[in-house]
Structures are given as C-alpha cells and as structure tokens.
Design a protein around this motif. Structure first.
Motif, PDB file in Angstrom:
ATOM      1  N   ARG A 113      11.338 147.839  19.972  1.00 44.14           N
ATOM      2  CA  ARG A 113      12.496 146.976  20.271  1.00 44.14           C
ATOM      3  C   ARG A 113      12.754 146.916  21.780  1.00 44.14           C
ATOM      4  NH1 ARG A 113      14.068 149.578  15.658  1.00 44.14           N
ATOM      5  NH2 ARG A 113      15.315 151.137  16.763  1.00 44.14           N
ATOM      6  N   GLN A 114      12.707 148.061  22.445  1.00 46.28           N
ATOM      7  CA  GLN A 114      12.925 148.090  23.886  1.00 46.28           C
ATOM      8  C   GLN A 114      11.832 147.317  24.621  1.00 46.28           C
ATOM      9  OE1 GLN A 114      13.393 151.997  25.590  1.00 46.28           O
ATOM     10  NE2 GLN A 114      13.278 151.232  27.674  1.00 46.28           N
ATOM     11  N   LEU A 115      10.590 147.491  24.212  1.00 44.16           N
ATOM     12  CA  LEU A 115       9.484 146.786  24.852  1.00 44.16           C
ATOM     13  C   LEU A 115       9.613 145.278  24.666  1.00 44.16           C
ATOM     14  CD1 LEU A 115       6.795 146.762  26.364  1.00 44.16           C
ATOM     15  CD2 LEU A 115       5.660 147.193  24.162  1.00 44.16           C
ATOM     16  N   ARG A 116       9.944 144.828  23.457  1.00 42.82           N
ATOM     17  CA  ARG A 116      10.122 143.394  23.222  1.00 42.82           C
ATOM     18  C   ARG A 116      11.188 142.823  24.165  1.00 42.82           C
ATOM     19  NH1 ARG A 116      12.185 141.819  18.428  1.00 42.82           N
ATOM     20  NH2 ARG A 116      11.161 139.802  18.500  1.00 42.82           N
ATOM     21  N   GLN A 117      12.292 143.553  24.334  1.00 46.04           N
ATOM     22  CA  GLN A 117      13.369 143.097  25.221  1.00 46.04           C
ATOM     23  C   GLN A 117      12.904 143.073  26.668  1.00 46.04           C
ATOM     24  OE1 GLN A 117      16.574 141.933  24.226  1.00 46.04           O
ATOM     25  NE2 GLN A 117      16.469 141.190  26.324  1.00 46.04           N
ATOM     26  N   GLU A 118      12.178 144.101  27.090  1.00 44.75           N
ATOM     27  CA  GLU A 118      11.692 144.151  28.474  1.00 44.75           C
ATOM     28  C   GLU A 118      10.721 143.007  28.768  1.00 44.75           C
ATOM     29  OE1 GLU A 118      10.099 148.097  28.906  1.00 44.75           O
ATOM     30  OE2 GLU A 118      12.098 149.019  28.971  1.00 44.75           O
ATOM     31  N   VAL A 119       9.826 142.720  27.835  1.00 47.43           N
ATOM     32  CA  VAL A 119       8.875 141.620  28.018  1.00 47.43           C
ATOM     33  C   VAL A 119       9.635 140.297  28.097  1.00 47.43           C
ATOM     34  CG1 VAL A 119       6.975 140.344  26.922  1.00 47.43           C
ATOM     35  CG2 VAL A 119       6.915 142.852  27.020  1.00 47.43           C
ATOM     36  N   TYR A 120      10.656 140.133  27.262  1.00 45.13           N
ATOM     37  CA  TYR A 120      11.490 138.935  27.316  1.00 45.13           C
ATOM     38  C   TYR A 120      12.188 138.840  28.676  1.00 45.13           C
ATOM     39  CZ  TYR A 120      15.179 135.587  26.404  1.00 45.13           C
ATOM     40  OH  TYR A 120      16.030 134.507  26.491  1.00 45.13           O
ATOM     41  N   ASP A 121      12.816 139.937  29.101  1.00 47.16           N
ATOM     42  CA  ASP A 121      13.557 139.935  30.367  1.00 47.16           C
ATOM     43  C   ASP A 121      12.656 139.620  31.557  1.00 47.16           C
ATOM     44  OD1 ASP A 121      15.854 140.594  28.950  1.00 47.16           O
ATOM     45  OD2 ASP A 121      15.782 142.730  29.492  1.00 47.16           O
ATOM     46  N   ARG A 122      11.405 140.075  31.517  1.00 44.54           N
ATOM     47  CA  ARG A 122      10.466 139.807  32.611  1.00 44.54           C
ATOM     48  C   ARG A 122       9.853 138.409  32.519  1.00 44.54           C
ATOM     49  NH1 ARG A 122       8.403 145.349  31.353  1.00 44.54           N
ATOM     50  NH2 ARG A 122       6.694 144.313  30.288  1.00 44.54           N
ATOM     51  N   GLY A 123      10.051 137.736  31.388  1.00 40.73           N
ATOM     52  CA  GLY A 123       9.482 136.395  31.216  1.00 40.73           C
ATOM     53  C   GLY A 123       7.978 136.409  31.010  1.00 40.73           C
ATOM     54  N   GLU A 124       7.447 137.492  30.490  1.00 33.83           N
ATOM     55  CA  GLU A 124       5.996 137.638  30.310  1.00 33.83           C
ATOM     56  C   GLU A 124       5.577 137.185  28.914  1.00 33.83           C
ATOM     57  OE1 GLU A 124       5.241 141.734  31.235  1.00 33.83           O
ATOM     58  OE2 GLU A 124       5.600 141.413  33.367  1.00 33.83           O
ATOM     59  N   TYR A 125       5.710 135.901  28.663  1.00 38.90           N
ATOM     60  CA  TYR A 125       5.371 135.337  27.368  1.00 38.90           C
ATOM     61  C   TYR A 125       5.112 133.850  27.539  1.00 38.90           C
ATOM     62  CZ  TYR A 125      10.332 134.250  27.828  1.00 38.90           C
ATOM     63  OH  TYR A 125      11.540 133.827  28.308  1.00 38.90           O
ATOM     64  N   TYR A 126       4.500 133.271  26.515  1.00 40.74           N
ATOM     65  CA  TYR A 126       4.270 131.824  26.514  1.00 40.74           C
ATOM     66  C   TYR A 126       5.572 131.129  26.137  1.00 40.74           C
ATOM     67  CZ  TYR A 126       2.955 127.256  24.784  1.00 40.74           C
ATOM     68  OH  TYR A 126       2.894 125.904  24.554  1.00 40.74           O
ATOM     69  N   ARG A 127       5.906 130.105  26.881  1.00 41.71           N
ATOM     70  CA  ARG A 127       7.102 129.308  26.604  1.00 41.71           C
ATOM     71  C   ARG A 127       6.663 127.868  26.449  1.00 41.71           C
ATOM     72  NH1 ARG A 127      11.630 128.250  24.554  1.00 41.71           N
ATOM     73  NH2 ARG A 127      13.403 127.784  25.840  1.00 41.71           N
ATOM     74  N   GLU A 128       7.037 127.257  25.332  1.00 41.83           N
ATOM     75  CA  GLU A 128       6.707 125.850  25.118  1.00 41.83           C
ATOM     76  C   GLU A 128       7.374 124.990  26.190  1.00 41.83           C
ATOM     77  OE1 GLU A 128       7.935 124.782  21.161  1.00 41.83           O
ATOM     78  OE2 GLU A 128       6.287 125.870  20.241  1.00 41.83           O
ATOM     79  N   SER A 129       6.724 123.909  26.550  1.00 40.96           N
ATOM     80  CA  SER A 129       7.299 122.966  27.504  1.00 40.96           C
ATOM     81  C   SER A 129       8.507 122.288  26.883  1.00 40.96           C
ATOM     82  CB  SER A 129       6.271 121.895  27.874  1.00 40.96           C
ATOM     83  OG  SER A 129       5.150 122.485  28.471  1.00 40.96           O
ATOM     84  N   PRO A 130       9.506 121.997  27.693  1.00 42.56           N
ATOM     85  CA  PRO A 130      10.676 121.302  27.165  1.00 42.56           C
ATOM     86  C   PRO A 130      10.285 119.951  26.556  1.00 42.56           C
ATOM     87  CG  PRO A 130      11.088 122.086  29.394  1.00 42.56           C
ATOM     88  CD  PRO A 130       9.627 122.292  29.110  1.00 42.56           C
ATOM     89  N   ASP A 131      10.905 119.612  25.461  1.00 42.90           N
ATOM     90  CA  ASP A 131      10.651 118.348  24.771  1.00 42.90           C
ATOM     91  C   ASP A 131      11.761 117.370  25.155  1.00 42.90           C
ATOM     92  OD1 ASP A 131      10.302 116.232  23.012  1.00 42.90           O
ATOM     93  OD2 ASP A 131       9.928 117.523  21.271  1.00 42.90           O
ATOM     94  N   VAL A 132      11.437 116.397  25.998  1.00 41.35           N
ATOM     95  CA  VAL A 132      12.455 115.456  26.495  1.00 41.35           C
ATOM     96  C   VAL A 132      13.049 114.624  25.368  1.00 41.35           C
ATOM     97  CG1 VAL A 132      11.529 115.372  28.836  1.00 41.35           C
ATOM     98  CG2 VAL A 132      10.700 113.750  27.121  1.00 41.35           C
TER      99      VAL A 132
END
Length: 173
Positions: A21-40
């Motif tokens: 749980r802590q690692l998942r939060q840390e990875v989220y906080d650091r932005g180290e993940y794939y993020r889909e492009s915004p859909d206009v």
C-alpha cells in the motif's frame, strides 16, 4: 501498447500488505506510471458531442453505442490517489505496481502480488533465502513467469535475516 514490466524493492517489514500500500502511494505521488492522454471529447456537452457525429454512419445503432461509451468515460473518477487512477483508466492500467489493486494473496491472482513458492524460489535461486543481489538480477532477467496482471514478491535475506521485499510483475495494455 502491450504490458510493461515493473520491479520495486523496499526495506523489509513484516506486513507485506502495508509495504505494498505504501509503495503504491509513493509511486503515485512520484508520478511514475502510465497516464492516458486527456480526451478532449470529454470536455464537450452531450449535445456538442452528438453534433460531431455523422448520422449517416449510424448502421445498427452505432451512434448510440458511441454515445454510451462517451457517457461511461465521463463517469470515470478524476484521479486523486492510486485507486482512482486505476478506475479512471480501466482498460490501459498504469503499467506499474499501482495496478495491483487487490493487494497481497497467498496464491497468484488477478491484480495481486503473492510470494513465490519454495519450489519456485529453489528453481530461481537455488535456495529459499536469496540475497538482494540474486533477486535484483532475477528481476532484471524477466523475473516471475506469471501472467500479466499477476504480481509476485520475494523476500531477500542478509546475514540470515529478511532485508528487503522485491515486487515484480507485468501489467498494462
């Protein structure tokens, strides 16, 4: 896009679920993940979205299916933490440990991490108490042969005592 391999190492703690749980939060906080492009298209009102569709191409209710898909995408949450991020992009995943939303299990399962069995440890490392260097090399070489979206973890040892938890897997589409 295909799945991505991920691997993380944290200092050992007895509660692997809390470490995850802590690692998942840390990875989220650091932005180290794939993020889909915004859909206009999601910034449009339904009326504006409908106006952009060609009614001449409405074979067998295709327009309504497109509109229903657009509505479903608009209902997705705005990411504010690891779980809402996964919910916001359910088809692509995050290509990271964040995708392990079902936590820790004793057996391999979808969106979980589970330990290698004694047999798997012996096959991979020649013993059930591998060193951190052995586990790191194993992960770099591809790690666990488990399927996508099924993670694993290995506890490494130093001087006969648990030293680190190593998380490994493949996720994302």
């Amino acid at each position: 896009m295909g799945a991505s391999q991920w691997r993380y190492t944290v200092v050992h703690r007895d509660d692997v679920g809390a470490a995850l749980r802590q690692l998942r939060q840390e990875v989220y906080d650091r932005g180290e993940y794939y993020r889909e492009s915004p859909d206009v298209d999601l910034d449009l009102t339904e009326e504006e979205f409908r106006a952009g569709l060609d009614p001449r191409e409405d074979d067998d209710g295709l327009t309504e299916a497109i509109i229903e898909d657009w509505r479903e995408r608009r209902r997705r949450p705005v990411p504010v933490d690891p779980d809402t991020l996964v919910a916001a992009q359910p088809h692509s995943g995050t290509h990271s440990i964040i995708d392990m939303v079902n936590g820790v299990s004793h057996r391999p399962g979808f969106a979980t991490v589970s330990p290698l069995t004694s047999e798997e440890l012996i096959n991979a490392f020649g013993r059930t108490t591998p060193s951190a260097d052995q586990v790191e090399e194993w992960m770099k070489a591809g790690g666990s042969p488990r399927e996508r979206w099924v993670g694993s973890y290995v506890i490494s040892y130093h001087d006969g005592r648990p030293g680190h938890i190593h998380f490994h897997g493949y996720s994302g589409d």
